[in-house]
Design a protein around this motif. Structure first.
Motif, short mmCIF file in Angstrom:
data_model
loop_
_atom_site.label_atom_id
_atom_site.label_comp_id
_atom_site.label_asym_id
_atom_site.label_seq_id
_atom_site.Cartn_x
_atom_site.Cartn_y
_atom_site.Cartn_z
N THR A 1 4.02 31.46 -33.09
CA THR A 1 4.17 31.29 -31.65
C THR A 1 3.56 32.59 -30.81
OG1 THR A 1 5.59 30.78 -29.68
CG2 THR A 1 6.54 31.70 -31.58
N LEU B 1 0.72 27.95 -32.10
CA LEU B 1 0.64 27.78 -30.55
C LEU B 1 0.50 29.13 -29.97
CD1 LEU B 1 3.53 26.31 -32.37
CD2 LEU B 1 3.29 24.84 -30.19
N VAL C 1 -0.22 25.73 -24.39
CA VAL C 1 0.55 25.28 -23.99
C VAL C 1 1.11 25.84 -22.51
CG1 VAL C 1 3.23 24.87 -23.97
CG2 VAL C 1 2.02 25.02 -26.02
N VAL D 1 5.62 28.11 -24.34
CA VAL D 1 5.16 28.13 -25.73
C VAL D 1 6.24 28.26 -26.75
CG1 VAL D 1 4.31 30.58 -25.91
CG2 VAL D 1 3.35 28.55 -26.96
#
Length: 552
Positions: free
Chosen positions: A280, A306, A328, A375
Motif C-alpha cells: 500500500t 494499491l 483509490v 488507500v
C-alpha cells in the motif's frame, strides 16, 4: 552500449553541472540522482563499467536499482543536489541517453505533487500553520460530530461485518496471516500501534533495517498515521481495517510531499523480495520508468498493489495512474467525493478520505484527510480478502482464469463495491469498497462478463498511454495529436509540467481563482519535438515550434 564520444562525455558533464549545485555534507538537501534504463540485451556489468568510465569527471556512484532489476542503473552524485531548474535536469537525462546509448533516462526529482496537511491539529480545526503547503481550497474543516464515532470509516467500508462473517465461517479474519508492506516515512513507537504484528522492515534511504520515522520531514508521522488506519489493534481510539495483518514497514520517503520515484521503486522491490502479499502506497508523484518496472514485477509476483489517487492536483498521479496499479480515491462521511481527491478514469475504487481518525505523533490521534487514508483502508480490505479465502487458493483461482491476483482482486472489489445514489463511476471508480460484500462473494467469476478495455501488452506502450491520458484530461484530446512526441521518453517531464500546473491552479469558482495558472519551463529537447500548438501552450512552450539543435 557504445563507448561515448569525447564530445558526448563533455555534454553529459556540462549538462549535469548545469542541473545541479554543490551539496554541503550534512545538509537536508537530497543528492542528485538519475535512473538509466539500459537497452534490450545490454550486459548490466559492462554497461555499468562504461557509465563509470564516462563519468570519471564527476564524483558519481553507479549501482543497480535493485537485485531484481540490474537493467536500471542509478547514478548518484554525493556532493551535488538538483537546482530549481527542472528543465536542466531533464536535459541532463537526455544527454545521458545520447552519450551511453540508453533506452531512456530520468532525473530522480523530489516531486511535490501529493500535498497533505501536517498532523498538527487544534480543537477548533486546522490552522493555516497546520496546512503548510496544502492548497487552502483543498481541505475540509474538522467535523466535531464524528467524535461520537471515531471508527466511522470502518463502518463505511463494512469492515466489522466482514470480520464477523469470517468468524462465523471459521475462516482467518481481520487480515490474519497476510503481510502488508508500507513504503512511507517509516513508523514510530506509538500507542495506536502497540501490539501490531511486525516483520523486519527496511530503510531504503539509509540502506539499513531500521524503518523508524526520524520525524524530521515536513509531515512527520505520516507513516504512523497511515499504518494505524491500516492495522491498528483495538488498543486506543483508532482501529485499523485489518488489525490482525502483519506490517512490513519500509522507510522510502522523508516526506510525502517530496516523493522520489527511485526510492519508491526500490521499496517495492524490497517488499517483493521479502514476501509481502499486499503493498500500500499513500504517496504519489510523476511518471517514472524505474517505478513502472518495479510495479510490474510486483504484480507479476501476485502481490496486490494499491496507491493513493492523489490530493489537490485533480488528476490521478503515479503510481496509481499506471494500469497495473489499483488507484483509490477519497470520500467523506456522506459518501460524497472528498473535495481534494484526485479523480477520473484511472480511479478503480474509493474509500473514506476525509476526517478519518488516525494516529498523530508523538502519541495522540485525530481527524486526518487525504487519499493516503483511503488507500490504507482499501489495502486492509485486500488483506481481509486474502486471509478469508487463503492466498494460495486465490492465486490458483486467478491462474485458472488467466488473471493475476491483482486483476482478480480489482475485478471482484469493483463488482462488489457499494454505489451510493448518483455515484459517478467515471470519476470515482466502481464504488466505495465493501469488505463484507467482497468476502461474501463466493462466485470468483463475478464481474467477468463486464466489458473491459485491456491495456497494451507492450510495457512501453502501456506506460505511454498513461501519459497521453493525463494530457487528454488536462489539455483535451486535441493536444495528443502530435506524432513527433514520444510520450514514453518524455513522460517524466510532461507529467512534471502538467501536474505542477494543476497543483498551483485553483479550481474554477474558487475564491482563489484569481491566482491564475503557473507553468514551469520545459527542456529544449521537449520544446524541439512538441509541435502541437495546444500541447505547446499547455506546457508553457508558446504556440510556435522553434526547432533547436538538440540531441535526438
Amino acid at each position: 552500449m557504445a563507448e561515448p564520444e569525447p564530445t558526448e562525455v563533455r555534454d553529459v558533464t556540462d549538462s549535469i553541472s548545469a542541473a545541479t549545485t554543490h551539496r554541503h555534507e550534512g545538509t537536508e538537501a537530497e543528492r542528485a540522482r538519475f535512473a538509466l534504463v539500459l537497452g534490450p540485451g545490454e550486459d548490466p556489468v559492462a554497461a555499468r563499467a562504461r557509465v563509470t568510465a564516462g563519468l570519471t569527471g564527476l564524483p558519481a556512484s553507479i549501482e543497480p536499482l535493485s537485485s531484481l532489476d540490474p537493467h536500471v542503473l542509478v547514478v548518484e552524485l554525493a556532493d551535488r543536489t538538483f537546482t530549481d531548474d527542472s528543465a536542466a535536469a531533464f536535459s541532463a537525462a537526455h544527454a545521458l541517453e545520447a552519450a551511453f546509448g540508453l533506452e531512456v533516462a530520468e532525473p530522480d526529482l523530489p516531486t511535490p505533487t501529493h500535498p497533505e496537511p501536517t498532523a498538527r491539529f487544534v480543537d477548533s480545526g486546522m490552522t493555516e500553520e497546520d496546512l503548510g503547503s496544502f492548497p487552502p481550497w483543498c481541505w475540509a474543516p474538522r467535523d466535531p460530530g464524528l467524535d461520537r464515532n471515531p471508527r466511522w470509516a470502518l463502518d463505511a467500508i463494512r469492515a466489522p461485518s466482514a470480520w464477523a462473517l469470517s468468524e462465523a465461517r471459521q475462516r482467518p479474519d481481520r487480515g490474519a496471516g497476510t503481510v502488508v508492506a508500507q513504503p512511507d516515512t517509516g513508523i514510530t513507537g506509538h500507542p495506536e500501534l502497540a501490539g501490531v504484528d511486525l516483520v523486519a522492515g527496511f530503510d531504503v534511504l539509509d540502506g539499513d533495517p531500521d524503518a523508524t520515522d526520524p520525524l524530521d520531514g515536513s509531515n512527520p508521522g505520516h507513516g504512523t498515521g497511515t499504518a494505524s488506519v491500516l492495522l491498528s489493534p483495538a488498543s486506543d481510539v483508532v482501529l485499523g481495517a485489518a488489525p490482525r495483518a502483519t506490517l512490513m514497514p519500509i522507510r522510502a520517503i522523508n516526506s510525502v510531499v517530496r516523493i522520489r520515484q527511485v526510492s519508491v521503486a526500490r521499496a517495492i522491490d524490497w517488499a517483493v523480495e521479502h514476501g509481502a502479499h499486499v503493498i500500500t502506497m499513500s504517496l504519489g508523484g510523476i511518471f517514472s520508468f524505474a517505478l513502472h518496472r518495479a510495479l510490474r514485477r510486483a504484480v507479476g509476483a501476485d502481490v496486490i498493489v494499491l496507491a493513493a489517487a492523489g490530493n489537490c492536483v485533480g488528476q490521478v498521479v503515479w503510481p496509481a495512474r499506471y494500469d497495473e496499479c489499483i488507484a483509490v480515491a477519497g470520500v467523506d462521511v456522506d459518501d460524497r467525493p472528498w473535495r481534494g481527491t484526485c479523480r477520473g478514469a484511472a480511479v478503480d475504487l474509493s474509500a473514506p478520505g476525509e476526517n478519518v481518525y488516525r494516529a498523530t505523533v508523538p502519541d495522540g490521534s485525530g481527524q486526518g484527510q487525504g487519499t493516503s487514508f483511503a488507500v490504507a483502508l482499501a489495502a486492509g480490505v485486500a488483506a481481509q480478502w486474502l486471509s478469508h479465502h487463503g492466498r494460495a487458493n486465490l492465486v490458483a483461482a486467478a491462474r485458472v482464469r488467466g488473471e493475476t491476483l491483482q486483476g482478480m482482486f480489482r475485478r471482484l472489489a469493483g463488482a462488489t463495491a457499494r454505489r451510493p445514489a448518483g455515484w459517478d463511476a467515471f470519476d470515482m471508480g466502481a464504488g466505495i469498497v465493501d469488505a463484507h460484500a467482497l468476502l461474501e462473494a463466493a462466485d470468483l467469476d463475478l464481474g467477468r462478463d463486464r466489458e473491459t478495455v485491456e491495456p497494451p501488452a507492450d510495457p512501453r506502450e502501456a506506460a505511454a498511454v498513461t501519459v497521453e491520458s493525463l494530457v487528454t484530461d488536462v489539455l483535451g484530446h486535441a493536444a495528443t495529436q502530435d506524432e513527433a512526441v514520444d510520450w514514453y521518453r518524455h513522460g517524466p517531464e510532461i507529467s512534471w509540467l502538467l501536474l505542477h500546473r494543476e497543483l498551483v491552479t485553483p479550481p474554477p469558482g474558487s475564491e482563489h481563482e484569481e491566482a491564475g495558472r503557473h507553468t514551469l519551463p520545459a527542456s529544449a529537447e521537449l520544446g524541439a519535438v512538441a509541435g502541437n500548438p495546444v500541447l505547446r501552450e499547455g506546457l508553457g512552450l508558446g504556440t510556435a515550434l522553434v526547432r533547436e539543435e538538440v540531441r535526438s
